[in-house]
Design an enzyme around this catalytic site. Structure first.
Site, PDB file in Angstrom:
ATOM      1  N   CYS A   1      94.843 -15.234  -6.504  1.00 30.70           N
ATOM      2  CA  CYS A   1      96.378 -15.957  -5.776  1.00 30.70           C
ATOM      3  C   CYS A   1      96.470 -17.577  -6.428  1.00 30.70           C
ATOM      4  CB  CYS A   1      96.134 -16.028  -4.182  1.00 30.70           C
ATOM      5  SG  CYS A   1      95.411 -17.122  -4.080  1.00 30.70           S
TER       6      CYS A   1
ATOM      7  N   ASP B   1      93.293 -26.857   3.555  1.00 29.88           N
ATOM      8  CA  ASP B   1      94.338 -26.461   4.278  1.00 29.88           C
ATOM      9  C   ASP B   1      95.245 -28.066   4.424  1.00 29.88           C
ATOM     10  OD1 ASP B   1      93.343 -24.424   3.244  1.00 29.88           O
ATOM     11  OD2 ASP B   1      93.037 -23.736   4.977  1.00 29.88           O
TER      12      ASP B   1
ATOM     13  N   LYS C   1      95.524 -19.390  12.962  1.00 31.78           N
ATOM     14  CA  LYS C   1      95.124 -17.501  12.272  1.00 31.78           C
ATOM     15  C   LYS C   1      94.235 -17.585  11.046  1.00 31.78           C
ATOM     16  CE  LYS C   1      96.669 -18.167   7.691  1.00 31.78           C
ATOM     17  NZ  LYS C   1      96.048 -18.181   6.203  1.00 31.78           N
ATOM     18  N   ASN C   2      93.616 -18.810  11.101  1.00 35.83           N
ATOM     19  CA  ASN C   2      92.229 -18.137  10.209  1.00 35.83           C
ATOM     20  C   ASN C   2      90.352 -18.198  11.201  1.00 35.83           C
ATOM     21  OD1 ASN C   2      93.581 -19.071   7.790  1.00 35.83           O
ATOM     22  ND2 ASN C   2      92.664 -21.097   7.126  1.00 35.83           N
TER      23      ASN C   2
ATOM     24  N   ARG D   1      89.788 -17.280  -6.650  1.00 37.99           N
ATOM     25  CA  ARG D   1      89.094 -16.243  -5.534  1.00 37.99           C
ATOM     26  C   ARG D   1      88.164 -15.258  -5.532  1.00 37.99           C
ATOM     27  NH1 ARG D   1      93.777 -17.178  -1.097  1.00 37.99           N
ATOM     28  NH2 ARG D   1      91.772 -18.044   0.354  1.00 37.99           N
TER      29      ARG D   1
ATOM     30  N   ARG E   1     103.522 -16.681   7.146  1.00 37.88           N
ATOM     31  CA  ARG E   1     102.399 -15.863   7.146  1.00 37.88           C
ATOM     32  C   ARG E   1     101.481 -16.854   8.267  1.00 37.88           C
ATOM     33  NH1 ARG E   1      99.826 -15.219   1.641  1.00 37.88           N
ATOM     34  NH2 ARG E   1      98.021 -14.698   3.216  1.00 37.88           N
TER      35      ARG E   1
HETATM   36  C1  EPZ Z   1      89.348 -19.629   3.644  1.00 35.65           C
HETATM   37  O1  EPZ Z   1      89.473 -18.875   2.236  1.00 35.65           O
HETATM   38  C2  EPZ Z   1      90.974 -19.989   4.371  1.00 35.65           C
HETATM   39  N1  EPZ Z   1      91.289 -18.671   4.793  1.00 35.65           N
HETATM   40  C3  EPZ Z   1      91.563 -20.892   3.479  1.00 35.65           C
HETATM   41  O2  EPZ Z   1      93.206 -21.031   3.946  1.00 35.65           O
HETATM   42  C4  EPZ Z   1      91.058 -21.915   2.639  1.00 35.65           C
HETATM   43  O3  EPZ Z   1      91.620 -23.230   2.367  1.00 35.65           O
HETATM   44  C5  EPZ Z   1      89.604 -21.445   2.771  1.00 35.65           C
HETATM   45  O4  EPZ Z   1      88.556 -20.982   3.120  1.00 35.65           O
HETATM   46  C6  EPZ Z   1      88.430 -23.294   2.633  1.00 35.65           C
HETATM   47  O5  EPZ Z   1      88.649 -23.511   3.602  1.00 35.65           O
HETATM   48  C7  EPZ Z   1      90.695 -18.198   5.515  1.00 35.65           C
HETATM   49  O6  EPZ Z   1      90.489 -18.531   6.354  1.00 35.65           O
HETATM   50  C8  EPZ Z   1      91.902 -16.320   5.719  1.00 35.65           C
HETATM   51  P1  EPZ Z   1      86.069 -19.867   1.271  1.00 35.65           P
HETATM   52  P2  EPZ Z   1      88.521 -18.131   2.160  1.00 35.65           P
HETATM   53  O7  EPZ Z   1      85.958 -18.088   0.709  1.00 35.65           O
HETATM   54  O8  EPZ Z   1      87.431 -17.898   2.729  1.00 35.65           O
HETATM   55  C9  EPZ Z   1      84.314 -20.189  -3.637  1.00 35.65           C
HETATM   56  C10 EPZ Z   1      95.020 -21.005   4.105  1.00 35.65           C
HETATM   57  O9  EPZ Z   1      96.020 -22.022   3.541  1.00 35.65           O
HETATM   58  N2  EPZ Z   1      83.749 -18.486  -2.918  1.00 35.65           N
HETATM   59  O10 EPZ Z   1      85.447 -20.149   1.389  1.00 35.65           O
HETATM   60  O11 EPZ Z   1      88.696 -16.678   1.076  1.00 35.65           O
HETATM   61  C11 EPZ Z   1      85.818 -20.487  -3.664  1.00 35.65           C
HETATM   62  O12 EPZ Z   1      86.352 -19.931  -5.230  1.00 35.65           O
HETATM   63  C12 EPZ Z   1      93.915 -20.567   3.713  1.00 35.65           C
HETATM   64  O13 EPZ Z   1      95.474 -21.037   5.726  1.00 35.65           O
HETATM   65  C13 EPZ Z   1      83.129 -18.252  -4.532  1.00 35.65           C
HETATM   66  O14 EPZ Z   1      83.017 -18.910  -5.508  1.00 35.65           O
HETATM   67  O15 EPZ Z   1      88.010 -19.266   0.796  1.00 35.65           O
HETATM   68  C14 EPZ Z   1      86.205 -21.545  -3.505  1.00 35.65           C
HETATM   69  O16 EPZ Z   1      85.950 -22.335  -4.674  1.00 35.65           O
HETATM   70  C15 EPZ Z   1      94.475 -20.816   2.043  1.00 35.65           C
HETATM   71  N3  EPZ Z   1      82.556 -16.667  -4.151  1.00 35.65           N
HETATM   72  C16 EPZ Z   1      84.977 -21.406  -2.723  1.00 35.65           C
HETATM   73  O17 EPZ Z   1      83.753 -21.034  -2.339  1.00 35.65           O
HETATM   74  C17 EPZ Z   1      83.066 -16.596  -3.406  1.00 35.65           C
HETATM   75  O18 EPZ Z   1      82.363 -14.379  -2.599  1.00 35.65           O
HETATM   76  C18 EPZ Z   1      85.411 -21.680  -1.083  1.00 35.65           C
HETATM   77  O19 EPZ Z   1      86.505 -20.423  -0.290  1.00 35.65           O
HETATM   78  C19 EPZ Z   1      84.225 -16.369  -2.270  1.00 35.65           C
HETATM   79  C20 EPZ Z   1      84.038 -18.046  -2.548  1.00 35.65           C
END
Ligand code: EPZ
Length: 430
Positions: A124, A314, A22-23, A129, A407
C-alpha cells in the site's frame, strides 16, 4: 470524491471525545470468529473500516446486530457478532483490497475451521507490507500453506500444534493473528519478539475472558496454552491513542488548549514527552489529558519512530506537520515503514522546508507560517497531517481524497468544529 476545506488560523479550544481504537477493534472483531457464541463489543468506533470488516464477516456467515447510543454527549457504537455456522471460509479480493486488516480472519478461521482462503492484500502507499511472519508461523504450527491465484490457501488436518516461534520483526498484525490461532491449538505456543502495543494487550484481555490461557501480557514473550473451546463474552474496546495524539497536535499547532476526554496517558507517554519538549504543556486530568499551547513558542525536536513503547509511526506525519512551524530544525526518522513520507511533497506545497534523505530520514526546518493550498491525501495519517497544516496555515486549504480519513477518524469535521475549527466537507460525486 469528498474534499475537506479548512480556513486556517483559529486556535482550538474545548473538549474532544476520543473514540474506540480502530486498530484494536479490527483484530478483536475477528476474534469473535473463534467461538460459536455471541461476542458483544462496546465502544467500537464509527468508521468505514469497521463497516468494511462487518461486510466481510457477514459474507463468512456471521450474524451482526448493532446499535449506536449517546453517552455524555458522545456517540458510541456496540455490535454483537455471532458465527454459529460459517457459510464461507473465503476472504475475497474485493474485501481485502479495501481493507488490509481483513487478514485478521486468517488465524481464527484456520484454527477453528481448519481451512481458509485469504486474498493476499499486497502493498500500500506506506510500504510493501509483507505477510511472511504470519504465514511462516502458521506453517511452524503445522498448517499447509499455498499461494494460488493471489490467495493464501491454508489447511490443517487436525488442530494446529503449539510451536516455539521467534518473529524477525515485532509485527502487530502477526502477533494478533498467531495469538488468535494459538488459543485453540494443541499444546503450548511461545511467541518471542511479539509486539507489545496496547492493542495487543486489549486483544489478550478479550481472549482471556473468552477462556484462552495466555501469559506474558505487555511483554515481548507470549505463552499461549491451547484450549479446546472458547466462549462468548462482552468487552469494551480501549480508546484510540493515535486519535488522541492527533488531536493533541491539533491543539499544539494552533496554539490552543484542548482536553482529550477518555485519552489514556499511559499509552501516550513517548509522544506526549516529545510534545512537552516542543514547549507545549501536557497535563493529566480526571478524564484524560489537557494540551495547552497558548503562548507557546514551539521548538523543533527530533523524532524516531519505533515499536511500542517508542514513538508510534502512526503519529509521525502529524508531528512532522508540527515541526514545520516550530523554531529550529528537527530530524524525523521513520524506522517502521519504508515509504511513509508521502505527506512531505504536500507540506512543501504549503510552504514547509523539508529535505528527505533516503527513505528513512527527513530534516524539517521550521518556517514562521504555512500558506493554504489544495493538497492530496495519500494515506490515513498523512491526511490528518495535511488537515493540521491547514489549521495552522494562512488562508484556505483543500484536502482532496478524504476517504482515507473516514477509515480512521470518527466524525472528524464534527469534532473539529466543536473546538472552533473553520472546517467543512465538500461532498462531490466521482
Ligand atoms: C499495524 O499494521 C497498524 N495497522 C498500522 O497502522 C501501524 O502502522 C503498524 O501496525 C505499526 O505500528 C493496524 O493495526 C490495522 P506490522 P501492521 O505488521 O500490523 C514488517 C494506521 O495508520 N513485517 O506491525 O500491518 C513490516 O513490513 C496503520 O492505522 C514483516 O516484515 O504492521 C513493517 O516494517 C498504518 N513481515 C513492520 O514489520 C510481516 O509478516 C511492522 O509491521 C509483517 C510485518
Amino acid at each position: 470524491m469528498d474534499k475537506i476545506k479548512i480556513i486556517g488560523g483559529n486556535p482550538l479550544f474545548g473538549k474532544v471525545y476520543i473514540s474506540g481504537a480502530k486498530n484494536t477493534a479490527l483484530p478483536i472483531i475477528c476474534a469473535s470468529l473463534l467461538t460459536d457464541e455471541p461476542v458483544t463489543l462496546y465502544n467500537l468506533p464509527i468508521l468505514s473500516d469497521i463497516t468494511s470488516l462487518n461486510l466481510l464477516l457477514k459474507q463468512i456467515g456471521t450474524q451482526i446486530e448493532g446499535r449506536q447510543e449517546e453517552l455524555n454527549g458522545h456517540i458510541t457504537q456496540t455490535f454483537t457478532y455471532c458465527t454459529a455456522k460459517p457459510t464461507s471460509l473465503i476472504a475475497p479480493y474485493d474485501y481485502v483490497r479495501k481493507m488490509r486488516a481483513s487478514y485478521y480472519v486468517l488465524g481464527p478461521l484456520l484454527t477453528k475451521y481448519r481451512h481458509v482462503e485469504l486474498s493476499l492484500p499486497g502493498g500500500c502507499a506506506i510500504g510493501a507490507r509483507p505477510m511472511d511472519i504470519h504465514l511462516n508461523s502458521l506453517e511452524q504450527m503445522g498448517a499447509s500453506i499455498e499461494i494460488k491465484n493471489g490467495y493464501v490457501v491454508a489447511d490443517i488436518k487436525d488442530r494446529l500444534k503449539g510451536a516455539h516461534i521467534v518473529f524477525h520483526s515485532a509485527s502487530v498484525g502477526a502477533t494478533c493473528n498467531i495469538l488468535m490461532a494459538a488459543t485453540l491449538a494443541e499444546g503450548d505456543t511461545i511467541i518471542e519478539n511479539a509486539a507489545k502495543e496496547p492493542e495487543i494487550a486489549d486483544l489478550i484481555n478479550l481472549l482471556r475472558k473468552m477462556g484462552a490461557d495466555i501469559e506474558g501480557i505487555n511483554t515481548s514473550t507470549l505463552t499461549i496454552h491451547g484450549v479446546d473451546k472458547l466462549h462468548g463474552v462482552e468487552h469494551e474496546i480501549i480508546n484510540d491513542r493515535i486519535e488522541a495524539g492527533s488531536y493533541a497536535v491539533a491543539a499544539a499547532i494552533t496554539h490552543g488548549c484542548v482536553e482529550l476526554v477518555n485519552a489514556n496517558p499511559e499509552y501516550l507517554q513517548c509522544p506526549m514527552d516529545i510534545l512537552q519538549k516542543t514547549g507545549v504543556s501536557v497535563k493529566k486530568t480526571e478524564n484524560g489529558l489537557i494540551i495547552d499551547a497558548q503562548n507557546t513558542k514551539l521548538q523543533g525536536i527530533d523524532i524516531y519512530t519505533d515499536y511500542y513503547p517508542g514513538f508510534p509511526t502512526d503519529l509521525q506525519a502529524q508531528f512532522m506537520a508540527l515541526m514545520c512551524v516550530a523554531d529550529g530544525a528537527a530530524m524525523v526518522t521513520e524506522s517502521i515503514w519504508e515509504n511513509r513520507f508521502m505527506h512531505v511533497p504536500e507540506l512543501i506545497r504549503m510552504g514547509a522546508n523539508i529535505n528527505v534523505h533516503g527513505h528513512a530520514s527527513a530534516i524539517v526546518r521550521g518556517v514562521p507560517k504555512l500558506s493554504g493550498a489544495p493538497v492530496m491525501s495519500t494515506d490515513l495519517r498523512a491526511s490528518f497531517a495535511l488537515i493540521l497544516a491547514g489549521l495552522a496555515a494562512e488562508g484556505e486549504t483543500i484536502v482532496n481524497r478524504v476517504y482515507h480519513l473516514d477509515r480512521g477518524y470518527e466524525r472528524l469535521e464534527e469534532k473539529f468544529k466543536l473546538i472552533g475549527a473553520n472546517i467543512e466537507r465538500i461532498k462531490e460525486s466521482d
